[in-house]
Design an enzyme around this catalytic site. Structure first.
Site, mmCIF file in Angstrom:
data_model
loop_
_atom_site.group_PDB
_atom_site.id
_atom_site.type_symbol
_atom_site.label_atom_id
_atom_site.label_comp_id
_atom_site.label_asym_id
_atom_site.label_seq_id
_atom_site.Cartn_x
_atom_site.Cartn_y
_atom_site.Cartn_z
ATOM 1 N N GLN A 259 3.674 -2.398 3.317
ATOM 2 C CA GLN A 259 3.974 -3.548 2.465
ATOM 3 C C GLN A 259 5.371 -3.446 1.871
ATOM 4 O O GLN A 259 5.813 -2.372 1.487
ATOM 5 C CB GLN A 259 2.933 -3.624 1.336
ATOM 6 C CG GLN A 259 2.735 -5.017 0.815
ATOM 7 C CD GLN A 259 1.393 -5.191 0.112
ATOM 8 O OE1 GLN A 259 0.429 -4.522 0.445
ATOM 9 N NE2 GLN A 259 1.319 -6.097 -0.834
ATOM 10 N N HIS B 242 -3.200 3.198 -3.975
ATOM 11 C CA HIS B 242 -3.309 4.642 -3.710
ATOM 12 C C HIS B 242 -3.562 5.448 -4.987
ATOM 13 O O HIS B 242 -2.939 6.470 -5.239
ATOM 14 C CB HIS B 242 -2.067 5.151 -2.960
ATOM 15 C CG HIS B 242 -1.901 4.470 -1.643
ATOM 16 N ND1 HIS B 242 -2.718 4.721 -0.567
ATOM 17 C CD2 HIS B 242 -1.040 3.498 -1.243
ATOM 18 C CE1 HIS B 242 -2.369 3.938 0.438
ATOM 19 N NE2 HIS B 242 -1.367 3.184 0.056
ATOM 20 N N GLN C 56 -8.067 6.359 2.431
ATOM 21 C CA GLN C 56 -6.638 6.088 2.252
ATOM 22 C C GLN C 56 -6.286 5.301 0.983
ATOM 23 O O GLN C 56 -5.274 5.570 0.343
ATOM 24 C CB GLN C 56 -6.106 5.358 3.493
ATOM 25 C CG GLN C 56 -4.607 5.420 3.652
ATOM 26 C CD GLN C 56 -4.040 4.108 4.180
ATOM 27 O OE1 GLN C 56 -4.309 3.041 3.657
ATOM 28 N NE2 GLN C 56 -3.254 4.202 5.229
ATOM 29 N N SER D 171 0.994 3.698 4.801
ATOM 30 C CA SER D 171 -0.036 2.911 4.130
ATOM 31 C C SER D 171 -0.634 1.879 5.083
ATOM 32 O O SER D 171 -1.290 2.241 6.059
ATOM 33 C CB SER D 171 0.546 2.279 2.859
ATOM 34 O OG SER D 171 -0.451 1.664 2.085
ATOM 35 N N LEU D 172 -0.389 0.589 4.835
ATOM 36 C CA LEU D 172 -0.843 -0.471 5.748
ATOM 37 C C LEU D 172 -0.452 -0.172 7.194
ATOM 38 O O LEU D 172 -1.203 -0.440 8.136
ATOM 39 C CB LEU D 172 -0.211 -1.803 5.315
ATOM 40 C CG LEU D 172 -0.116 -2.911 6.364
ATOM 41 C CD1 LEU D 172 -1.482 -3.484 6.656
ATOM 42 C CD2 LEU D 172 0.850 -3.980 5.927
ATOM 43 N N ARG E 188 -8.746 -5.530 4.031
ATOM 44 C CA ARG E 188 -8.039 -4.594 3.155
ATOM 45 C C ARG E 188 -7.227 -5.358 2.105
ATOM 46 O O ARG E 188 -7.266 -5.052 0.916
ATOM 47 C CB ARG E 188 -7.119 -3.734 4.026
ATOM 48 C CG ARG E 188 -6.294 -2.672 3.297
ATOM 49 C CD ARG E 188 -5.360 -2.004 4.313
ATOM 50 N NE ARG E 188 -4.779 -0.768 3.814
ATOM 51 C CZ ARG E 188 -3.631 -0.703 3.154
ATOM 52 N NH1 ARG E 188 -2.962 -1.805 2.889
ATOM 53 N NH2 ARG E 188 -3.154 0.477 2.752
#
Length: 293
Positions: free
Chosen positions: A9, A195, A244, A88-89, A113
């Site tokens: 992101q 996170h 995650q 991440s993503l 998500r």
């Protein structure tokens, strides 16, 4: 060894993916498939929308995923990864690119998500902050001493760590970290504490969707955010992906491990140049470039 890395992101930009759509019938096919799967014309927002429209959570994450995955598809036979990782993503993009997830399942998980994270952000006010110029251990120690939830969330490169948690706890951590010599301790313009334990409601929702999705054996190892190590077992990949959202993104450690395991050429697949910039700060001895068709 050739490593492909996938952005997360923040990499989005207006007009993203339009060149692929216009030049390649295969890209067009996948973009139209995505419109159907998502139930709205994400291509209209990607190609013609404003930066503000692209920032909407339900758009941002699928848009970055689509740009990355469709670019990898268009690369065709020249796309031969020996190792992959995603920030991440971007980990979901990496899992489609190395054959663990189908395009359709990957996109559905990304959409789920994004919506789950948005919901978690609305439950309790929370935020993130970038800390520049301190050792990781100093930041970790300060976070551990503060009342309230604040944790290390993104290990982006040496001297750049993002913290995440309750607004007051993050603000307090920033004050103390500045006193301890941080060059910068800046609150980020994000919707919530990604996170961190604040994402537990989203983690639970996404974990159920991940559990119901088929994961296949990868074509090459994926270096996952949670472990910063090479993983090839589909069951283990699945388990790590479930963790995650509430665990830190160990990006520095992942890249260092990829280099230790033989990674010499790193190619960023997707919008922006964020990961290439971080690569230079992690290790200047390896090459980093963007994927081009």
């Amino acid at each position: 060894m050739k490593a492909y890395i996938f952005p997360g992101q923040g990499a989005q930009f207006p007009g993203m993916g339009l060149d692929l759509y216009e030049k390649y019938p295969l890209a067009q096919e996948y973009f139209e498939k995505a419109n159907t799967i998502l139930g709205f014309h994400i291509t209209d927002i990607m190609f013609e929308g404003t930066a503000e429209q692209l920032k909407e959570t339900k758009v941002t994450q699928p848009a970055i995923f689509l740009h990355s995955v469709i670019l990898a598809k268009v690369l065709g036979d020249s796309f031969q990864p020996e190792m992959v990782a995603g920030h991440s993503l971007g980990e979901l993009s990496a899992l489609v690119a190395n054959g663990v997830l189908s395009f359709q399942d990957g996109l559905k998980l990304v959409s789920k998500r994004a919506l789950a994270m948005q919901k978690a952000c609305e439950i309790a006010p929370s935020t993130m902050a970038a800390i520049i110029g301190l050792e990781d251990a100093v930041v970790e120690d300060v976070c551990a001493e503060i009342d309230g939830i604040v944790v290390a969330a993104n290990y982006n490169c040496p001297g750049q760590l993002v913290i995440s948690g309750e607004i007051e706890a993050v603000e307090k951590a920033c004050e103390i970290l500045k006193e301890k010599g941080a060059k910068m301790a800046v609150i980020l313009p994000v919707g919530g504490a990604f996170h961190s334990p604040m994402m537990e409601p989203a983690r639970e929702e996404l974990a159920a969707a991940i559990a119901a999705t088929e994961f296949k054996a990868p074509s090459c190892p994926v270096y996952q955010n949670v472990t910063a190590s090479a993983v090839i077992d589909p069951a283990e990949i699945k388990k790590n992906l479930m963790s995650q959202l509430t665990a830190p993104v160990k990006w520095t450690q992942s890249i260092q491990q990829m280099i230790a395991d033989g990674g010499t050429e790193f190619i960023e697949v997707g919008p922006g140049k964020v990961l290439r910039g971080l690569m230079r700060k992690i290790d200047r001895g390896v090459t980093a470039s963007g994927a081009t068709v």
